[in-house]
Design a protein around this motif. Structure first.
Motif, PDB file in Angstrom:
ATOM      1  N   GLN A   1       0.460  -1.392   0.126  1.00  0.00           N
ATOM      2  CA  GLN A   1      -0.050   0.015   0.352  1.00  0.00           C
ATOM      3  C   GLN A   1       0.837   1.247  -0.338  1.00  0.00           C
ATOM      4  O   GLN A   1       0.550   1.866  -1.175  1.00  0.00           O
ATOM      5  CB  GLN A   1      -0.677   0.055   1.612  1.00  0.00           C
ATOM      6  CG  GLN A   1      -1.931   1.284   1.064  1.00  0.00           C
ATOM      7  CD  GLN A   1      -3.449   0.556   2.318  1.00  0.00           C
ATOM      8  OE1 GLN A   1      -3.384  -0.359   2.297  1.00  0.00           O
ATOM      9  NE2 GLN A   1      -4.130   1.702   2.320  1.00  0.00           N
ATOM     10  N   VAL A   2       1.833   1.317   1.082  1.00  0.00           N
ATOM     11  CA  VAL A   2       2.564   2.792   1.413  1.00  0.00           C
ATOM     12  C   VAL A   2       3.815   2.568  -0.719  1.00  0.00           C
ATOM     13  O   VAL A   2       3.998   3.764  -1.362  1.00  0.00           O
ATOM     14  CB  VAL A   2       3.497   2.082   2.184  1.00  0.00           C
ATOM     15  CG1 VAL A   2       4.545   3.660   1.985  1.00  0.00           C
ATOM     16  CG2 VAL A   2       3.065   2.758   3.630  1.00  0.00           C
ATOM     17  N   PHE A   3       3.825   1.405  -0.858  1.00  0.00           N
ATOM     18  CA  PHE A   3       5.618   1.933  -2.588  1.00  0.00           C
ATOM     19  C   PHE A   3       3.898   2.232  -3.313  1.00  0.00           C
ATOM     20  O   PHE A   3       4.017   3.565  -4.257  1.00  0.00           O
ATOM     21  CB  PHE A   3       5.270   0.008  -2.931  1.00  0.00           C
ATOM     22  CG  PHE A   3       5.820   0.717  -3.849  1.00  0.00           C
ATOM     23  CD1 PHE A   3       7.121   0.340  -3.900  1.00  0.00           C
ATOM     24  CD2 PHE A   3       5.523  -0.465  -4.735  1.00  0.00           C
ATOM     25  CE1 PHE A   3       8.491   0.303  -4.924  1.00  0.00           C
ATOM     26  CE2 PHE A   3       6.054  -0.144  -7.074  1.00  0.00           C
ATOM     27  CZ  PHE A   3       7.265   0.176  -6.895  1.00  0.00           C
ATOM     28  N   ASP A   4       2.079   0.763  -3.464  1.00  0.00           N
ATOM     29  CA  ASP A   4       1.039   1.684  -4.431  1.00  0.00           C
ATOM     30  C   ASP A   4       1.257   3.363  -4.340  1.00  0.00           C
ATOM     31  O   ASP A   4       1.111   4.510  -5.303  1.00  0.00           O
ATOM     32  CB  ASP A   4       0.316   1.281  -4.160  1.00  0.00           C
ATOM     33  CG  ASP A   4      -0.310   1.985  -5.558  1.00  0.00           C
ATOM     34  OD1 ASP A   4      -0.569   1.912  -6.664  1.00  0.00           O
ATOM     35  OD2 ASP A   4      -1.824   1.832  -4.828  1.00  0.00           O
ATOM     36  N   GLY A   5       0.588   3.875  -2.847  1.00  0.00           N
ATOM     37  CA  GLY A   5       0.779   5.057  -2.448  1.00  0.00           C
ATOM     38  C   GLY A   5       2.252   6.234  -3.186  1.00  0.00           C
ATOM     39  O   GLY A   5       1.529   7.549  -3.596  1.00  0.00           O
ATOM     40  N   VAL A   6       2.727   5.444  -3.248  1.00  0.00           N
ATOM     41  CA  VAL A   6       3.871   6.563  -2.863  1.00  0.00           C
ATOM     42  C   VAL A   6       4.783   6.750  -4.072  1.00  0.00           C
ATOM     43  O   VAL A   6       4.956   8.115  -5.116  1.00  0.00           O
ATOM     44  CB  VAL A   6       5.798   6.822  -2.080  1.00  0.00           C
ATOM     45  CG1 VAL A   6       5.866   7.111  -1.938  1.00  0.00           C
ATOM     46  CG2 VAL A   6       4.732   6.846  -1.044  1.00  0.00           C
ATOM     47  N   VAL A   7       5.400   5.586  -4.437  1.00  0.00           N
ATOM     48  CA  VAL A   7       5.391   5.534  -5.343  1.00  0.00           C
ATOM     49  C   VAL A   7       5.144   5.372  -7.112  1.00  0.00           C
ATOM     50  O   VAL A   7       5.173   6.115  -8.314  1.00  0.00           O
ATOM     51  CB  VAL A   7       6.563   3.891  -6.419  1.00  0.00           C
ATOM     52  CG1 VAL A   7       7.110   3.488  -7.249  1.00  0.00           C
ATOM     53  CG2 VAL A   7       7.932   3.715  -4.445  1.00  0.00           C
TER      54      VAL A   7
ATOM     55  N   VAL B   1       5.817   9.467  -7.696  1.00  0.00           N
ATOM     56  CA  VAL B   1       6.965   9.063  -8.183  1.00  0.00           C
ATOM     57  C   VAL B   1       6.953   8.715 -10.010  1.00  0.00           C
ATOM     58  O   VAL B   1       6.677   9.630 -10.887  1.00  0.00           O
ATOM     59  CB  VAL B   1       7.508   8.205  -7.375  1.00  0.00           C
ATOM     60  CG1 VAL B   1       8.791   8.329  -8.195  1.00  0.00           C
ATOM     61  CG2 VAL B   1       8.247   9.030  -5.808  1.00  0.00           C
ATOM     62  N   LEU B   2       6.264   8.049 -10.130  1.00  0.00           N
ATOM     63  CA  LEU B   2       6.114   7.450 -11.497  1.00  0.00           C
ATOM     64  C   LEU B   2       5.147   8.013 -11.903  1.00  0.00           C
ATOM     65  O   LEU B   2       4.542   8.211 -13.580  1.00  0.00           O
ATOM     66  CB  LEU B   2       5.573   6.257 -11.332  1.00  0.00           C
ATOM     67  CG  LEU B   2       7.255   5.308 -10.880  1.00  0.00           C
ATOM     68  CD1 LEU B   2       6.379   3.748 -11.400  1.00  0.00           C
ATOM     69  CD2 LEU B   2       7.917   5.397 -11.734  1.00  0.00           C
ATOM     70  N   ARG B   3       3.708   8.206 -11.378  1.00  0.00           N
ATOM     71  CA  ARG B   3       2.265   8.721 -11.580  1.00  0.00           C
ATOM     72  C   ARG B   3       1.559   8.065 -12.713  1.00  0.00           C
ATOM     73  O   ARG B   3       0.644   8.866 -13.629  1.00  0.00           O
ATOM     74  CB  ARG B   3       2.519  10.871 -12.083  1.00  0.00           C
ATOM     75  CG  ARG B   3       2.756  11.526 -10.851  1.00  0.00           C
ATOM     76  CD  ARG B   3       3.243  12.292 -11.272  1.00  0.00           C
ATOM     77  NE  ARG B   3       2.145  13.359 -11.244  1.00  0.00           N
ATOM     78  CZ  ARG B   3       1.288  14.218 -10.431  1.00  0.00           C
ATOM     79  NH1 ARG B   3       1.888  13.595  -9.545  1.00  0.00           N
ATOM     80  NH2 ARG B   3       0.485  14.488 -10.244  1.00  0.00           N
ATOM     81  N   VAL B   4       2.003   5.973 -12.150  1.00  0.00           N
ATOM     82  CA  VAL B   4       1.196   5.842 -13.372  1.00  0.00           C
ATOM     83  C   VAL B   4      -0.182   6.143 -13.506  1.00  0.00           C
ATOM     84  O   VAL B   4      -1.705   5.231 -13.923  1.00  0.00           O
ATOM     85  CB  VAL B   4       1.153   4.166 -13.263  1.00  0.00           C
ATOM     86  CG1 VAL B   4       3.016   4.094 -13.716  1.00  0.00           C
ATOM     87  CG2 VAL B   4       1.739   3.706 -12.122  1.00  0.00           C
ATOM     88  N   HIS B   5      -0.940   5.930 -12.120  1.00  0.00           N
ATOM     89  CA  HIS B   5      -2.337   5.738 -12.032  1.00  0.00           C
ATOM     90  C   HIS B   5      -2.671   6.976  -9.979  1.00  0.00           C
ATOM     91  O   HIS B   5      -1.739   7.453  -9.543  1.00  0.00           O
ATOM     92  CB  HIS B   5      -3.641   5.245 -11.901  1.00  0.00           C
ATOM     93  CG  HIS B   5      -2.794   3.887 -10.467  1.00  0.00           C
ATOM     94  ND1 HIS B   5      -2.002   2.876 -10.198  1.00  0.00           N
ATOM     95  CD2 HIS B   5      -2.790   3.924  -9.446  1.00  0.00           C
ATOM     96  CE1 HIS B   5      -2.213   2.436  -9.542  1.00  0.00           C
ATOM     97  NE2 HIS B   5      -2.737   2.870  -8.963  1.00  0.00           N
TER      98      HIS B   5
ATOM     99  N   THR C   1      -6.010  14.980  -2.354  1.00  0.00           N
ATOM    100  CA  THR C   1      -5.093  15.224  -1.081  1.00  0.00           C
ATOM    101  C   THR C   1      -5.274  14.577   0.215  1.00  0.00           C
ATOM    102  O   THR C   1      -4.796  13.240   0.391  1.00  0.00           O
ATOM    103  CB  THR C   1      -5.145  16.495  -0.351  1.00  0.00           C
ATOM    104  OG1 THR C   1      -3.951  17.481  -1.417  1.00  0.00           O
ATOM    105  CG2 THR C   1      -4.167  16.669   0.586  1.00  0.00           C
ATOM    106  N   PRO C   2      -7.062  14.496   0.413  1.00  0.00           N
ATOM    107  CA  PRO C   2      -7.669  13.058   1.579  1.00  0.00           C
ATOM    108  C   PRO C   2      -7.614  12.020   1.289  1.00  0.00           C
ATOM    109  O   PRO C   2      -7.198  11.064   2.131  1.00  0.00           O
ATOM    110  CB  PRO C   2      -9.095  13.942   1.764  1.00  0.00           C
ATOM    111  CG  PRO C   2      -9.277  14.217   0.272  1.00  0.00           C
ATOM    112  CD  PRO C   2      -8.086  15.041   0.105  1.00  0.00           C
ATOM    113  N   TYR C   3      -7.324  11.523   0.109  1.00  0.00           N
ATOM    114  CA  TYR C   3      -7.235  10.136  -0.530  1.00  0.00           C
ATOM    115  C   TYR C   3      -5.924   9.826  -0.791  1.00  0.00           C
ATOM    116  O   TYR C   3      -5.644   7.985   0.328  1.00  0.00           O
ATOM    117  CB  TYR C   3      -7.987   9.777  -2.179  1.00  0.00           C
ATOM    118  CG  TYR C   3      -9.357  10.098  -2.121  1.00  0.00           C
ATOM    119  CD1 TYR C   3      -9.923   9.049  -2.448  1.00  0.00           C
ATOM    120  CD2 TYR C   3      -9.826  11.016  -2.685  1.00  0.00           C
ATOM    121  CE1 TYR C   3     -11.982   9.442  -2.059  1.00  0.00           C
ATOM    122  CE2 TYR C   3     -11.430  11.689  -2.503  1.00  0.00           C
ATOM    123  CZ  TYR C   3     -12.384  10.360  -2.407  1.00  0.00           C
ATOM    124  OH  TYR C   3     -12.795  11.223  -3.087  1.00  0.00           O
ATOM    125  N   ASP C   4      -5.007  10.331  -0.824  1.00  0.00           N
ATOM    126  CA  ASP C   4      -3.275   9.810  -0.090  1.00  0.00           C
ATOM    127  C   ASP C   4      -3.167   9.581   0.098  1.00  0.00           C
ATOM    128  O   ASP C   4      -2.724   9.238   1.193  1.00  0.00           O
ATOM    129  CB  ASP C   4      -2.998  11.423  -1.319  1.00  0.00           C
ATOM    130  CG  ASP C   4      -2.699  11.474  -3.071  1.00  0.00           C
ATOM    131  OD1 ASP C   4      -3.096  10.354  -3.394  1.00  0.00           O
ATOM    132  OD2 ASP C   4      -1.793  12.417  -3.373  1.00  0.00           O
TER     133      ASP C   4
END
Length: 172
Positions: free
Chosen positions: A107-113, A117-121, A130-133
């Protein structure tokens, strides 16, 4: 004619494999969290695809690839888990810790990377993310902290015991 199990060890009561229990269940935890993400956010809510920087067809294909990867990880993880159980080498405390750490790490990898970072979605489109993140990453951190706490507890309990068959607990 021998009726013995060729896979059985001479000593059927193995010592727990703490590290392997942790790693196998971390794989399962990450795969379960990937499945929850893919099923809930991709399929049920239709908030995003795994890869949203192309056509919807490419996004749908990326979801299929994510689904394939999570299923392969689940199958492999459960085969490894079954092997630990069969050999009586599973350390339940380390297994639970691994499951939470794997889920939180995904979950943290998905949320951060993936998201930043990659902005794939993004988690969701057309709204302030912002609240979702914050919710997504905070939930991942809670899983990591809970898994870390269980790991510390498991390691302390392990340090308080001598190997099985040698008298139980160490004197205080």
């Amino acid at each position: 004619m021998s009726t013995s199990d060729p896979w059985a060890d001479a000593d059927s009561a193995q010592r727990p494999e703490h590290r392997r229990s942790l790693l196998v269940c971390a794989l399962i935890g990450a795969a379960v969290m990937a499945a929850v993400d893919e099923i809930v956010f991709h399929q049920v809510l239709h908030w995003h695809h795994f890869y949203d920087r192309s056509t919807s067809g490419v996004g749908l294909m990326s979801d299929g690839l994510l689904h394939t990867a999570e299923l392969l990880a689940l199958v492999a993880g459960f085969f490894l888990f079954a092997d630990l159980r069969r050999r009586r080498a599973l350390s339940p405390a380390h297994a639970w810790s691994g499951a939470l750490l794997g889920a939180g790490a995904f979950q943290v990898f998905d949320g951060v990377v993936d998201h930043k970072v990659l902005r794939v979605h993004q988690i969701r489109y057309g709204v302030d993310v912002t609240p979702y993140d914050w919710a997504w990453n905070a939930a991942g951190l809670v899983l990591l902290l809970a898994g870390g706490a269980l790991l510390v507890r498991a390691q302390r309990a392990r340090a308080g015991h001598v190997p099985s068959g040698r008298g139980g607990r160490r004197p205080s």
